[in-house]
Design a protein around this motif. Sequence first.
Motif, PDB file in Angstrom:
ATOM      1  N   THR A  44       6.592  -9.232   4.184  1.00  0.00           N
ATOM      2  CA  THR A  44       7.750 -10.037   4.564  1.00  0.00           C
ATOM      3  C   THR A  44       7.411 -11.515   4.516  1.00  0.00           C
ATOM      4  OG1 THR A  44       7.186 -10.071   6.912  1.00  0.00           O
ATOM      5  CG2 THR A  44       8.525  -8.234   6.120  1.00  0.00           C
ATOM      6  N   GLN A  45       6.188 -11.843   4.919  1.00  0.00           N
ATOM      7  CA  GLN A  45       5.692 -13.205   4.903  1.00  0.00           C
ATOM      8  C   GLN A  45       4.220 -13.055   4.594  1.00  0.00           C
ATOM      9  OE1 GLN A  45       7.553 -16.090   6.351  1.00  0.00           O
ATOM     10  NE2 GLN A  45       9.266 -14.710   6.043  1.00  0.00           N
ATOM     11  N   SER A  46       3.585 -14.158   4.255  1.00  0.00           N
ATOM     12  CA  SER A  46       2.151 -14.100   4.029  1.00  0.00           C
ATOM     13  C   SER A  46       1.453 -13.475   5.249  1.00  0.00           C
ATOM     14  CB  SER A  46       1.667 -15.531   3.799  1.00  0.00           C
ATOM     15  OG  SER A  46       0.283 -15.590   3.890  1.00  0.00           O
ATOM     16  N   LEU A  48       2.059 -10.649   6.723  1.00  0.00           N
ATOM     17  CA  LEU A  48       2.904  -9.785   7.565  1.00  0.00           C
ATOM     18  C   LEU A  48       3.564  -8.725   6.693  1.00  0.00           C
ATOM     19  CD1 LEU A  48       4.805 -12.532   9.632  1.00  0.00           C
ATOM     20  CD2 LEU A  48       2.771 -11.238  10.330  1.00  0.00           C
ATOM     21  N   VAL A  49       3.545  -7.487   7.135  1.00  0.00           N
ATOM     22  CA  VAL A  49       4.186  -6.423   6.348  1.00  0.00           C
ATOM     23  C   VAL A  49       5.047  -5.525   7.246  1.00  0.00           C
ATOM     24  CG1 VAL A  49       2.319  -6.290   4.639  1.00  0.00           C
ATOM     25  CG2 VAL A  49       2.303  -4.733   6.604  1.00  0.00           C
ATOM     26  N   GLU A 150      -4.378 -16.382  10.794  1.00  0.00           N
ATOM     27  CA  GLU A 150      -5.280 -16.715   9.687  1.00  0.00           C
ATOM     28  C   GLU A 150      -4.753 -17.925   8.924  1.00  0.00           C
ATOM     29  OE1 GLU A 150      -7.911 -15.249   8.120  1.00  0.00           O
ATOM     30  OE2 GLU A 150      -8.194 -13.408   9.284  1.00  0.00           O
ATOM     31  N   LYS A 151      -5.646 -18.876   8.670  1.00  0.00           N
ATOM     32  CA  LYS A 151      -5.212 -20.038   7.895  1.00  0.00           C
ATOM     33  C   LYS A 151      -4.875 -19.623   6.460  1.00  0.00           C
ATOM     34  CE  LYS A 151      -5.872 -22.959  11.239  1.00  0.00           C
ATOM     35  NZ  LYS A 151      -5.798 -21.853  12.214  1.00  0.00           N
ATOM     36  N   PRO A 153      -4.258 -16.169   4.983  1.00  0.00           N
ATOM     37  CA  PRO A 153      -4.184 -14.708   4.902  1.00  0.00           C
ATOM     38  C   PRO A 153      -4.249 -14.294   3.430  1.00  0.00           C
ATOM     39  CG  PRO A 153      -2.056 -15.665   5.493  1.00  0.00           C
ATOM     40  CD  PRO A 153      -3.039 -16.760   5.518  1.00  0.00           C
ATOM     41  N   ARG A 161      -2.063 -11.192   9.316  1.00  0.00           N
ATOM     42  CA  ARG A 161      -1.880 -11.949  10.547  1.00  0.00           C
ATOM     43  C   ARG A 161      -1.391 -11.035  11.677  1.00  0.00           C
ATOM     44  NH1 ARG A 161       1.271 -17.363   9.395  1.00  0.00           N
ATOM     45  NH2 ARG A 161       2.722 -16.090   8.213  1.00  0.00           N
ATOM     46  N   GLU A 162      -0.855  -9.890  11.286  1.00  0.00           N
ATOM     47  CA  GLU A 162      -0.462  -8.846  12.248  1.00  0.00           C
ATOM     48  C   GLU A 162      -1.117  -7.581  11.722  1.00  0.00           C
ATOM     49  OE1 GLU A 162       3.816  -7.652  14.075  1.00  0.00           O
ATOM     50  OE2 GLU A 162       3.687  -7.504  11.914  1.00  0.00           O
TER      51      GLU A 162
END
Lengths: 568, 568
Positions: A44-46, A48-49, A150-151, A153, A161-162
Amino acid sequence: MKASYVRTLTRHIHVYQSKNLSKEFLNVVQCHDLLQSLGFIKQTQSGLVHWLPLGLRTLNKISNVIKKHIEQNGMAQEVSLSLLSPKLLWESTGRWKNGELFKLKDSKGSDFCLAPTCEEEITTLIGSYISSHKDLPLTVYQIGRKYRDEKRPRGGLLRGREFLMKDAYSFDKSKQEAMETFGRMNETYDLIFKDLRVPFVSAWADSGDIGGDMSKEYHFMHETGEDTVLKCSSCGHVSNVEKCSSYPEETNQHNGDVNVRYALNIERDTLICLYYPHNRTLNWNLVLDALDHDVDSTLVGESNEKVLDLFHAGKNEDDMMFSSVVRIMDCRLNSRSNYPDFPLKQYLKNNFSQLDDVTLVDAEENELCGACEEGKLSGARSIEVGHTFYLGQKYSKPLKAKFTAKDNTEQFCEMGCYGIGVSRLVGAIAQVTRDEMGLRWPRVIAPYEISVCSAKQDNLCEQVEGLLQAWKSETWVNRDDKSNLGRKIATSHSLGIPICVIVGKREWPHVEFEVRAPFMGDSWRGALQEKGESWDWTCESAGSEHVQRHKVHKDHLKDVVGVILTDM
Amino acid sequence: MKASYVRTLTRHIHVYQSKNLSKEFLNVVQCHDLLQSLGFIKQTQSGLVHWLPLGLRTLNKISNVIKKHIEQNGMAQEVSLSLLSPKLLWESTGRWKNGELFKLKDSKGSDFCLAPTCEEEITTLIGSYISSHKDLPLTVYQIGRKYRDEKRPRGGLLRGREFLMKDAYSFDKSKQEAMETFGRMNETYDLIFKDLRVPFVSAWADSGDIGGDMSKEYHFMHETGEDTVLKCSSCGHVSNVEKCSSYPEETNQHNGDVNVRYALNIERDTLICLYYPHNRTLNWNLVLDALDHDVDSTLVGESNEKVLDLFHAGKNEDDMMFSSVVRIMDCRLNSRSNYPDFPLKQYLKNNFSQLDDVTLVDAEENELCGACEEGKLSGARSIEVGHTFYLGQKYSKPLKAKFTAKDNTEQFCEMGCYGIGVSRLVGAIAQVTRDEMGLRWPRVIAPYEISVCSAKQDNLCEQVEGLLQAWKSETWVNRDDKSNLGRKIATSHSLGIPICVIVGKREWPHVEFEVRAPFMGDSWRGALQEKGESWDWTCESAGSEHVQRHKVHKDHLKDVVGVILTDM
């Protein structure tokens, strides 16, 4: 209505799936994109899934393997901690300043972070309950989401990050018992990783940020990994470079400049001079080993000048005359090497000693293994999937997790913590096992164990489903109207489903199936050689090294599938 | 070593437990504190809790009941969405301004919220996958943590800031199919709540913030609840006050002032005048029903003056003469009531109509039920534990979840969403079932089904454990060295474990056990009357209405326990 709903349910897996199953695509696509295009996850985002039905089944199966061993081995009780952890707690351990914490305020202005690990919370929690030595030992674990900002990911599930993590924490009465718990947890990790059926190595390692001086890492070897481990060609010993000792093939061959590093013993009455080749890196773990840990480790970060000052401090010239000096020579040096000046002007020969033939520097490839002194070390890229730590009192002291000992004194708990990256394992196993046909899960974590593929949904297909009743919840019937039989089979193989049953009139009452997963054992051969004839079973290659084709009379389909699955 | 570890494991539950099991304490303590002092949960901050081993077992069991029915009924596929949801998505539906969102920024400055529900994410996700009408219907669900920054978190698990929720989302092709899905999900909810074995009511309800015009709430009736529902003494119909119609025992009895509220029909050519007693509250749901939904609902918030202006707009005096007027009279009014002036100066009698005997106002206790017109309504406090919504296109439109219909047009999905508060259920069931001895779980969600209590851990105790082998993972052996037998039994009862087996030499080879849980059925009586004698079974009261004491020959312990558990 019920039956028709179950149908649409399984059909729907297709909604999430890629249209592209060509070998060109499956071969070159990044593993993270492969998992996405096959409908396991959706980024969904860097970092994050979302977990889609197929991916979640695999994720849950990994969790269950971990849970089973941690509980069966009697190691730990399950808890589930709040993820919103207050600033105060993290300040007390000095970890609030960690730049990778996700921080937020509630409507009253209180500060929280989203927990990346739970040492602070669990130590406070357990500390509030235990009072007597009878309450120990105690180990708890949880499997839940964690957060780390994470700077950069990258690697999809490998560094998100998750992420889903199994984290366990142990509380013991003494260092000795804590080490026993640490050892038992490492045995449990071996069982877990063996059950996942992907070859792994465990390496002694530096414990990094979390602290403590004993830790072990678990790795999958793979060329795309971000870590490096060194492995001996003879004894098979594997370790992280921080913990690896090595010897040159021939000692005393270094002719160039020599570096020196000063240290003191714990009493600070002995100067330790560490000599090593200037083009190598001093390894403090090896220094500690060489000196049986009699080194003042608080000085490790200090300059040579500072160490000498401390050595001289409070001593007059006579004292200095009687001070001890130990010279430690890395075995790569020889007498013709170019040594720096000796720091003391006067000293008594009697107080002077020298240790030769030790290794003080980070290991390099092609040197001899320090464990067996026979094999050569080779470095290899790897993916870290688990880490165990002995923590000592690092958290129990600042957070006051105390108990009353048998002798009535108050003591701090001895702790350990133990992590496994559960969502990371999905990415790592996908990466390590994939091939030109797509994913290739070990049976125990495949989203489904069996797929049923048929040119069309007819009575024959239903009969075969009935024959596989014993695997009902593990069987996926491909009901995608838009696919022909060949595409259905390719889909099953790309998803990494171990067995693909092919329904067709031509061979009936025989049923064909293809075996996709790698075999982990060989007992199926014996069993089928013995029973195969009476079961009307034959096996032929499907023209690909990755897939075997079997044929069996329908009445024995479940027997043969049962035998084969036990080896996967 | 393994065996000894399993022992310490079960012993450790005690670490978390209260020392106070007196009736005075158990009777008066708040339910949230009771759950804490018995070691189910531990509050860390207002509205945040850690789940301890006992509480987590109950929480997981509730999750499993929900999961089983949602999957068995073929309703939904499981997914697991990211909790970090980007601002942009929430702005597109106008929900970013919600004051109860936990908001945070990542290190790059991007804004996220911690998802309180997942309509935005799931609609975007599913919208990105579906293309054809063949991809629908599709329902997904997840069980996971959610976050809501409640200004005044209270009631412990009933209104937390971090909570476990089952949320499901359905996507259909048409309103009709969406309503079928909505109905099937409500049937599934009935199965779930029946399985939890706590009496519940389902009430048609206003859908509040989430939107849509069909919704149903599931409640436990309890005097401590924050909600109110109205129930008919005759037909049993239950509803939320927003959806409840009622009649006075005698109509036309209101003599005081009368309020009027104006509305227009959808075509805006008919003025609707709603008359009702000034001391009651107009209920728009009842107005809509009375007028077969031919009301311009966009004007509901407007003043009477504004509505009249709109009615006059663009009409000359002649037009006005031919405009229709409908007067709707609440059945409580009579001709002597004190009516406000009529707003139109001139009108034709032919264009004027009047509807009497309808009910337009919020129901009150002691009025007659609008459903059966026989029973009296009584209000009761309740705890809401589930809510289902038909959403229509509220989310699919702004988030563009579209598909190509059979007729080749592009259409938006028809959606529904369905929640159950899983952690809330733990608090609600504890509250509803507790008594003076502590908690009293229905068997299906009790942390353990059986406890074994013995004065000391001896061979006899091990024998009894062996007899209960079939319930191994559901048996808790109380090994707390600090407790005597009486305290162990009281502990088992306070924890709400359904069956407490008491090991003692005195009765051996008979074994005594106490039954704590409420019986949910009566089939055990028949079964034991028939078999009891041959099983050497007798039953006596334990001197408390809450507990029964049974005695049985050891060889039939498992038979009798098996029979009794089926009714719990």
